[in-house]
Design a protein around this motif. Structure first.
Motif, PDB file in Angstrom:
ATOM      1  N   MET A 111       8.054  17.723  36.249  1.00  0.00           N
ATOM      2  CA  MET A 111       8.621  16.758  35.302  1.00  0.00           C
ATOM      3  C   MET A 111       7.517  16.014  34.547  1.00  0.00           C
ATOM      4  N   PHE A 112       6.442  15.653  35.249  1.00  0.00           N
ATOM      5  CA  PHE A 112       5.316  14.973  34.594  1.00  0.00           C
ATOM      6  C   PHE A 112       4.667  15.890  33.545  1.00  0.00           C
ATOM      7  N   ILE A 113       4.413  17.118  33.949  1.00  0.00           N
ATOM      8  CA  ILE A 113       3.751  18.067  33.042  1.00  0.00           C
ATOM      9  C   ILE A 113       4.614  18.302  31.800  1.00  0.00           C
ATOM     10  N   THR A 114       5.918  18.478  32.026  1.00  0.00           N
ATOM     11  CA  THR A 114       6.831  18.702  30.901  1.00  0.00           C
ATOM     12  C   THR A 114       6.843  17.499  29.955  1.00  0.00           C
ATOM     13  N   TYR A 115       6.870  16.298  30.538  1.00  0.00           N
ATOM     14  CA  TYR A 115       6.897  15.074  29.729  1.00  0.00           C
ATOM     15  C   TYR A 115       5.652  14.974  28.847  1.00  0.00           C
ATOM     16  N   ARG A 116       4.490  15.222  29.446  1.00  0.00           N
ATOM     17  CA  ARG A 116       3.229  15.111  28.693  1.00  0.00           C
ATOM     18  C   ARG A 116       3.100  16.237  27.665  1.00  0.00           C
ATOM     19  N   ASN A 117       3.557  17.428  28.020  1.00  0.00           N
ATOM     20  CA  ASN A 117       3.546  18.534  27.062  1.00  0.00           C
ATOM     21  C   ASN A 117       4.328  18.172  25.824  1.00  0.00           C
ATOM     22  N   LYS A 118       5.499  17.561  26.029  1.00  0.00           N
ATOM     23  CA  LYS A 118       6.334  17.134  24.912  1.00  0.00           C
ATOM     24  C   LYS A 118       5.586  16.079  24.094  1.00  0.00           C
ATOM     25  N   GLU A 119       4.992  15.096  24.791  1.00  0.00           N
ATOM     26  CA  GLU A 119       4.231  14.044  24.102  1.00  0.00           C
ATOM     27  C   GLU A 119       3.113  14.617  23.243  1.00  0.00           C
ATOM     28  N   ARG A 120       2.484  15.674  23.763  1.00  0.00           N
ATOM     29  CA  ARG A 120       1.360  16.293  23.033  1.00  0.00           C
ATOM     30  C   ARG A 120       1.846  17.233  21.941  1.00  0.00           C
ATOM     31  N   GLY A 121       3.171  17.375  21.806  1.00  0.00           N
ATOM     32  CA  GLY A 121       3.698  18.343  20.840  1.00  0.00           C
ATOM     33  C   GLY A 121       3.357  19.763  21.240  1.00  0.00           C
ATOM     34  N   TYR A 122       3.264  20.014  22.525  1.00  0.00           N
ATOM     35  CA  TYR A 122       2.983  21.349  23.089  1.00  0.00           C
ATOM     36  C   TYR A 122       1.644  21.911  22.630  1.00  0.00           C
ATOM     37  N   SER A 123       0.744  21.010  22.192  1.00  0.00           N
ATOM     38  CA  SER A 123      -0.602  21.496  21.840  1.00  0.00           C
ATOM     39  C   SER A 123      -1.510  21.359  23.067  1.00  0.00           C
ATOM     40  N   ALA A 124      -2.689  21.925  22.971  1.00  0.00           N
ATOM     41  CA  ALA A 124      -3.614  21.923  24.105  1.00  0.00           C
ATOM     42  C   ALA A 124      -4.052  20.495  24.440  1.00  0.00           C
ATOM     43  N   PRO A 125      -4.333  20.216  25.692  1.00  0.00           N
ATOM     44  CA  PRO A 125      -4.828  18.888  26.063  1.00  0.00           C
ATOM     45  C   PRO A 125      -6.156  18.601  25.373  1.00  0.00           C
ATOM     46  N   SER A 126      -6.425  17.322  25.113  1.00  0.00           N
ATOM     47  CA  SER A 126      -7.676  16.942  24.460  1.00  0.00           C
ATOM     48  C   SER A 126      -8.836  16.990  25.459  1.00  0.00           C
ATOM     49  N   VAL A 127     -10.042  16.919  24.929  1.00  0.00           N
ATOM     50  CA  VAL A 127     -11.223  16.847  25.792  1.00  0.00           C
ATOM     51  C   VAL A 127     -11.120  15.609  26.691  1.00  0.00           C
ATOM     52  N   GLU A 128     -10.634  14.511  26.113  1.00  0.00           N
ATOM     53  CA  GLU A 128     -10.492  13.275  26.882  1.00  0.00           C
ATOM     54  C   GLU A 128      -9.484  13.440  28.022  1.00  0.00           C
ATOM     55  N   ASP A 129      -8.370  14.146  27.738  1.00  0.00           N
ATOM     56  CA  ASP A 129      -7.402  14.458  28.789  1.00  0.00           C
ATOM     57  C   ASP A 129      -8.107  15.164  29.955  1.00  0.00           C
ATOM     58  N   ASN A 130      -8.869  16.197  29.595  1.00  0.00           N
ATOM     59  CA  ASN A 130      -9.479  17.045  30.624  1.00  0.00           C
ATOM     60  C   ASN A 130     -10.583  16.338  31.406  1.00  0.00           C
ATOM     61  N   THR A 131     -11.315  15.446  30.734  1.00  0.00           N
ATOM     62  CA  THR A 131     -12.398  14.773  31.464  1.00  0.00           C
ATOM     63  C   THR A 131     -11.867  13.587  32.272  1.00  0.00           C
ATOM     64  N   SER A 132     -10.928  12.830  31.691  1.00  0.00           N
ATOM     65  CA  SER A 132     -10.434  11.640  32.401  1.00  0.00           C
ATOM     66  C   SER A 132      -9.653  12.018  33.650  1.00  0.00           C
ATOM     67  N   CYS A 133      -8.923  13.141  33.607  1.00  0.00           N
ATOM     68  CA  CYS A 133      -8.111  13.497  34.780  1.00  0.00           C
ATOM     69  C   CYS A 133      -8.986  13.827  35.988  1.00  0.00           C
ATOM     70  N   MET A 134     -10.213  14.304  35.722  1.00  0.00           N
ATOM     71  CA  MET A 134     -11.092  14.667  36.840  1.00  0.00           C
ATOM     72  C   MET A 134     -11.467  13.446  37.691  1.00  0.00           C
ATOM     73  N   ILE A 135     -11.390  12.250  37.081  1.00  0.00           N
ATOM     74  CA  ILE A 135     -11.681  11.036  37.852  1.00  0.00           C
ATOM     75  C   ILE A 135     -10.436  10.154  37.991  1.00  0.00           C
ATOM     76  N   ASN A 136      -9.260  10.798  37.994  1.00  0.00           N
ATOM     77  CA  ASN A 136      -7.982  10.130  38.279  1.00  0.00           C
ATOM     78  C   ASN A 136      -7.572   9.113  37.211  1.00  0.00           C
ATOM     79  N   GLN A 137      -8.180   9.158  36.016  1.00  0.00           N
ATOM     80  CA  GLN A 137      -7.910   8.137  35.009  1.00  0.00           C
ATOM     81  C   GLN A 137      -7.021   8.648  33.869  1.00  0.00           C
ATOM     82  N   ALA A 138      -6.326   7.715  33.211  1.00  0.00           N
ATOM     83  CA  ALA A 138      -5.575   8.028  32.000  1.00  0.00           C
ATOM     84  C   ALA A 138      -6.566   8.327  30.875  1.00  0.00           C
ATOM     85  N   PRO A 139      -6.208   9.106  29.849  1.00  0.00           N
ATOM     86  CA  PRO A 139      -4.877   9.696  29.643  1.00  0.00           C
ATOM     87  C   PRO A 139      -4.623  10.974  30.447  1.00  0.00           C
TER      88      PRO A 139
END
Lengths: 486, 486
Positions: free
Chosen positions: B164-192
């Motif tokens: 459900m979380f993944i689907t929600y964020r995919n919709k928010e992103r307009g089904y485009s690829a995650p940003s560099v910030e998405d990919n780096t921040s998640c590695m340290i448990n941080q938003a976005p």
């Protein structure tokens, strides 16, 4: 569909023939086949590329014929038979269709365990304590005599974290009953009932993918992306140079740096009001790229945990079960008191965790809490490991494998680097991830199944019945593949 | 140890004799035994109090002899044979040692599924898609054609939340690829990358005990105490008056109040910057005290979810599998599109969740992702349910049970109240928790195993082979016990 099993002598003779007739240069492997696995095949047999027309799940994955798979060999639906050096993400302990396990299923005394799955926490089967003594408790880590089974690796770690949180708060409360405020606030997810405690983990770690585990997993973005997490401290895991024995001084410096930062983080998070209840670490970071650290590092880390009142949780989900040449990877540290919690799954066939007496997980509970039928299989697996001295075999095969990898990285210096390993739990880096992925596919098309890990590593995860002659066969094929990429 | 199994005619005649010779007043149950379970015992047989000297785990729990257990009867290590109306926390679908399941284990074609547990996400067995079609997909909830198996109930819900979380964020992103910030921040448990999303749950709910599930569980403090949690919204679950049909107006008002507050919470959490990605709810709150709500409530809640872009997750871990008289409890709502996700475990023998096509759980993964051998058993269980029309039987037994409970609460007004249920998924309240616990022990000593739930409820959770004559036998014994507490 039927590929006949072969006897001891025939296997050896076939093996030798295959050896001689295999293409490519042979300088890596010199030993003749010395051992065999009775229920093994004589070698790979490829009918199509993989995934073949019938097997394809998607580009990377394929459907398997587990009925025809034997020992070290996985057979796919197109009839391709591959030497399996990945073994279902390191979760097959003694090969496919081991006769001892087949026999167990046909034993009428075991039928009830398969068809009547109990709620283990309240209504255990009569023989469960004996079977635990015979299985999990017979290989209990030093200093631990208690074990709790769970259904999978993630549940094992989730519940181990809970045990650490509960223990930490119990200590804080002076082992007195929780307050009314504790009991009411926790019902709405608020402190003090749901306290702001944390688990310290390491960059590059993998501890599972449920929400608690995921907050301590830091191997790949794709695992964590889009899932809410906790503000928990993440320490640097040492980035060592290999072979370890050639870089002792440099590596010791790097480890000292990481230990210092770990201790700083513990202090910092305590000051932030989110004290570290536990530290979780893998003896070898597996999913994160087969990152090793020295025994000295772990010994010192364990001391830091004790000093700051953090429980020390060693996650042996991937390293446990014998593939490092000892049953538990943490045995290589040579400590009497290596950990407060050791979690396991995969090769142990059931999830769960060992814990010290002080860590009372009296509130750890769910419906199944494991599965006694998996524990029956584990009893047999441990019997086979003992009877066939498989840990010695792993040490022997592992030495041959690592020496072979050392030779190959000398031979292909632009392609390979950082060969490393303990037992058969080995890895090597490829120049880049695209080349790594191509090598994995080419090797698979030549009948050997490998897995990747980290950014650009290949990980070797054979079962415990992977013998020296399998190593040499692998090295020859790998050598042929690498020659294509030179 | 051997209690002989009995044939159809003998069973009926024994049953009648037992009926006549049982002590206490008989006004509750009037029907004669009409059906039987071929592999069942003829009734309880008590040798000691429970837990007896050999069986005792602790005050409440005991060791079982699963080999001797049959059908509706659980046998303990002291040889006590109890009519099981709790069935391993509602997880035994068709009784102990069902012949169809025993036969499955002895079938040589199935051996490989037991001894070669695959990494299902990458190397599924050849027949797995067919077996899924035959089992889980043959009972897929309306509007859903996809299913993902998991090892247990908690893992099922954890991964459903992730989907459900993944689907929600995919919709928010307009089904485009995650940003560099998405990919780096998640590695340290941080938003976005690790976003501040939430799951809305209900007070009194139980969804499991791993950290994600636990943030949505609000049934008992002891489950949640000392474990860090998330600041997620918790809506009130309607507190209805029973029997539902006598309090339609009052209950509708209470449900309207709860729905209004639910919608307010969704708005409030969006404003707080922690939007609700999904709503999770049980069709009947089980662990929390067998709390029911009307079909109208769920229909309106589902609409609220859709309106606010929240996925709607129906947790059928305890209600699923037939005990409400329909295979899924949500079928009682009569909706074509009841949910986006339906999770299950327990009676389904494997955990997992169904999901709509839009909810792509393409990043849901772990090593085992279920267990094909459990799915084999489920195929057989579903065959038995169909062949023996067990859902009709459950409806029939459930009606007799609920009518009996209604009669008993009239007879013991100071002791019992709020009888309620759907199928055999019934409950009744006792005046206080101490008396409830005493009644449970006395009933057990008379050979009937029951469970508690909520503050002061008794829950009835027989398997699907619990027949009308079992109901009447239970009611007579229960009546005798209640007479002692009058």
């Amino acid at each position: 569909m039927s590929s006949p099993l072969i006897g001891r002598r025939l296997a050896l003779s076939l093996q030798k023939n295959l050896w001689l007739s295999a293409p490519g240069c042979r300088q890596v492997s010199k030993a003749a086949a010395k051992a065999e696995v009775e229920f093994d095949y004589d070698g790979p047999s490829m009918k199509t590329t993989v995934p073949g027309p019938r097997s394809q799940v998607n580009e990377m994955n394929f459907f398997c014929n587990y009925e025809e798979s034997r020992g070290n060999y996985l057979v796919d639906v197109d009839g391709n038979r591959m030497l399996d050096v990945y073994t279902q993400i390191s979760s097959i302990p003694i090969g496919y269709n081991h006769p001892a396990l087949l026999k167990l299923v046909t034993n009428p005394n075991n039928m009830s365990a398969f068809v009547n799955r109990p709620a283990l926490g309240i209504l255990p089967p009569e023989n469960f304590p004996d079977k635990l003594t015979e299985s999990l408790l017979s290989v209990a880590p030093s200093g631990m005599s208690r074990v709790q089974t769970m259904a999978c690796g993630s549940c094992s770690n989730e519940n181990a974290y809970k045990a650490m949180f509960i223990t930490y708060r119990n200590k804080e409360r002076g082992y007195s009953a929780p307050s009314v405020e504790d009991n009411t606030s926790c019902m709405i997810n608020q402190a003090p009932g749901c306290p702001d405690l944390s688990i310290l983990s390491f960059m590059g770690a993998f501890h599972g993918r449920t929400l608690g585990c995921l907050a301590t997993t830091h191997s790949k973005a794709i695992h964590k992306l889009d899932v809410p997490s906790f503000d928990w401290p993440i320490a640097p895991f040492p980035t060592l140079q290999y072979p370890l024995e050639e870089f002792v001084r440099e590596n010791a410096q790097e480890e000292a740096r990481c230990l210092e930062e770990t201790e700083d983080l513990i202090v910092k998070w305590r000051q932030k009001g989110k004290p570290v209840a536990g530290i979780v670490i893998e003896p070898i970071q597996a999913e994160g790229g087969d990152n090793h650290a020295s025994a000295d590092f772990f010994i010192k880390l364990r001391k830091i945990a004790t000093k700051h009142g953090c429980a020390f949780h060693v996650d042996e989900v991937q390293t446990g079960g014998g593939s490092t040449g000892k049953f538990w990877a943490h045995e290589h540290w040579g400590m009497d008191d290596p950990a407060d919690i050791v979690s396991f799954s995969k090769k142990l066939l059931t999830g769960g965790f060992y814990h010290k007496d002080e860590l009372q997980p009296y509130r750890i509970f769910n419906t199944w809490m494991g599965d006694p039928s998996k524990n029956l299989f584990l009893c047999e697996v441990l019997n086979v490991i003992r009877k066939e001295n498989l840990l010695d075999e792993v040490a022997r095969s592992g030495k041959a494998l690592l020496n072979g990898l050392y030779a190959l990285q000398v031979q292909y210096p632009g392609l390979l680097s950082r060969a490393r390993g303990q037992g058969t739990f080995c890895a090597i880096d490829v120049c880049d991830d695209a080349t790594r992925d191509k090598i994995l596919v080419r090797t698979r098309d030549k009948g050997i199944l490998l897995g990747g890990c980290g950014q650009q590593s290949i990980r070797f995860r054979p079962s415990l019945v992977f013998k020296e002659y399998h190593v040499h066969f692998f090295l020859n094929v790998f050598n042929d593949v690498l020659a294509e990429f030179k």
